[in-house]
Design an enzyme around this catalytic site. Sequence first.
Site, short mmCIF file in Angstrom:
data_model
loop_
_atom_site.label_atom_id
_atom_site.label_comp_id
_atom_site.label_asym_id
_atom_site.label_seq_id
_atom_site.Cartn_x
_atom_site.Cartn_y
_atom_site.Cartn_z
N HIS A 142 5.92 -13.59 -0.82
CA HIS A 142 6.51 -12.31 -0.48
C HIS A 142 5.48 -11.18 -0.57
O HIS A 142 5.76 -10.05 -0.21
CB HIS A 142 7.68 -12.05 -1.43
CG HIS A 142 8.52 -10.85 -1.10
ND1 HIS A 142 8.23 -10.00 -0.06
CD2 HIS A 142 9.63 -10.36 -1.66
CE1 HIS A 142 9.14 -9.03 -0.01
NE2 HIS A 142 9.99 -9.24 -0.98
N CYS A 143 4.26 -11.45 -1.06
CA CYS A 143 3.35 -10.35 -1.35
C CYS A 143 2.12 -10.28 -0.46
O CYS A 143 1.96 -9.36 0.33
CB CYS A 143 2.90 -10.44 -2.81
SG CYS A 143 4.26 -10.29 -3.96
N ILE A 144 1.24 -11.28 -0.60
CA ILE A 144 -0.10 -11.15 0.00
C ILE A 144 -0.06 -11.07 1.54
O ILE A 144 -0.82 -10.32 2.13
CB ILE A 144 -1.04 -12.31 -0.47
CG1 ILE A 144 -0.94 -12.48 -2.00
CG2 ILE A 144 -2.47 -12.06 -0.06
CD1 ILE A 144 -1.40 -11.30 -2.81
#
Length: 453
Positions: free
Chosen positions: A283-285
């Site tokens: 969900h982030c990088i």
Amino acid sequence: MAAVVRRLTVPVSVDALVARFRAHEAKIGVIGLGYVGLPLVRAIADKGFPALGFDIDAVKVGLLNAGGSYIRHIPGEVIAGLRDSGRFTATDDFARLPEVDAILLCVPTPLTRQREPDLSFVVRTTQSIAPYLRRGQLVVLESTTYPGTTREVMRPILETAGLRSEEDFFLAYSPEREDPGNDQFGTSAIPKVVGGDGPLALRLACALYDEIVAGAVPVSSVDVAEAVKLTENIFRSVNIALVNELKVVYEAMGIDIWEVIEAAKSKPFGYMPFYPGPGLGGHCIPIDPFYLTWKAREFGLSARFIELAGEVNTAMPGRVVDKTMAALSEHLGRALKGARTLVIGVAYKKNIDDMRESPALKIMELLEKRGAITSFHDPYVPEIGPTREHPDFTGRKSTPLTAALLAETDVAVICTDHDAIDYQLIAERCPLVIDARNAFASRGVVVGRVVKA
Ligand SMILES: NC(=O)c1ccc[n+]([C@@H]2O[C@H](COP(=O)([O-])OP(=O)(O)OC[C@H]3O[C@@H](n4cnc5c(N)ncnc54)[C@H](O)[C@@H]3O)[C@@H](O)[C@H]2O)c1
């Protein structure tokens, strides 16, 4: 008239709330009980604070109140224990917000289909808080976002009911640094960066987080705190892109990138290892860097370095498929079309069950587009759930990893190197293996035909 009423109002006692935080007596509300919010609730309740969890998903709320869990590394028994101790309840009733002294928001911040920031969850949640906001409450956004969100988007919504930030309520930003599945650093072991919409909010938020995690790290504004989180994730994205590029260049020279990194990391300063792979996931990088590139455009700037890293990383799944096609032709004398391919690992990283943005799904899609017959094995993902990018894969089930299955498979493609996979069996029984994670060499499995991708 409102101004007169406000002048007559007794000022909020920040000292009293700080004291309640220090005594672990304050009741803490967490909105969004997902991969970030639920571990946070656990950390809060473990420190003795009463915690009230809010989520719009009534199924999740029901499960938690029944002592269950939907996150693998937070077992149901832990939730049941917190519930039985009286320190945790979940609810979907936002009218209960006035019960809490602090409201921590952990809602999603994805990208739209046009790959622009999608703040709709943050906006909707803030709109749900506004009617119930009471004087003396601390509100903290923890979701990853671009600099300016807390000040420009949240504050005006929260002030619609007439209360003022730094006078009536206190607004801060403190990014979550959760790393699911990381046994060394759980939520409470990671320091938290904190920025306030003024000195009072900063003081309050630091007082709270000092009690919950391994210390608060104050910065001068909410914007700086927002920029810290993006910087951490952009740092990872750019460095992963760099080793992905080096992998391709060194491979052409007959040099193994993994051996290079192993040796380079013996340098005790000035170098930090990052590892190549089949593409970015989670969900982030893959998402967060584009929150900054979007905001930069408002200032007439283009963040070319970040965009380039995104381009390099996005090309990786296609490269794994190209390698698979070439290896099938070279080693088995057959085409990818009609080949039986087994994808190993569909979670985006090892030893967890989160498959959001997983490059394995992109690889499966590309394999099928080129006519391959695909199946997958993942000990953590028995069935593929609904995803925005790959709705067609919903409901597909993990195939048990047996000698018979491997004998019928033309090529196995290692996308995620979970520890609970029998690599020896794969190498012995499968005619061809494509390894995008160095899973075999790093475990000393030397039999079989393994091609690194
Ligand atoms: N997953 C990670 O490893 C990680 C790490 C660091 C930071 N973050 C950031 O934390 C934030 C949350 O991510 P996550 O992985 O926990 O997401 P998630 O999808 O796992 O959980 C979000 C939860 O919020 C709930 N929700 C959505 N809208 C809501 C609303 N209006 N009111 C109440 N609840 C609502 C959803 O039902 C869900 O339970 C994101 O900004 C993300 O970038 C995630």
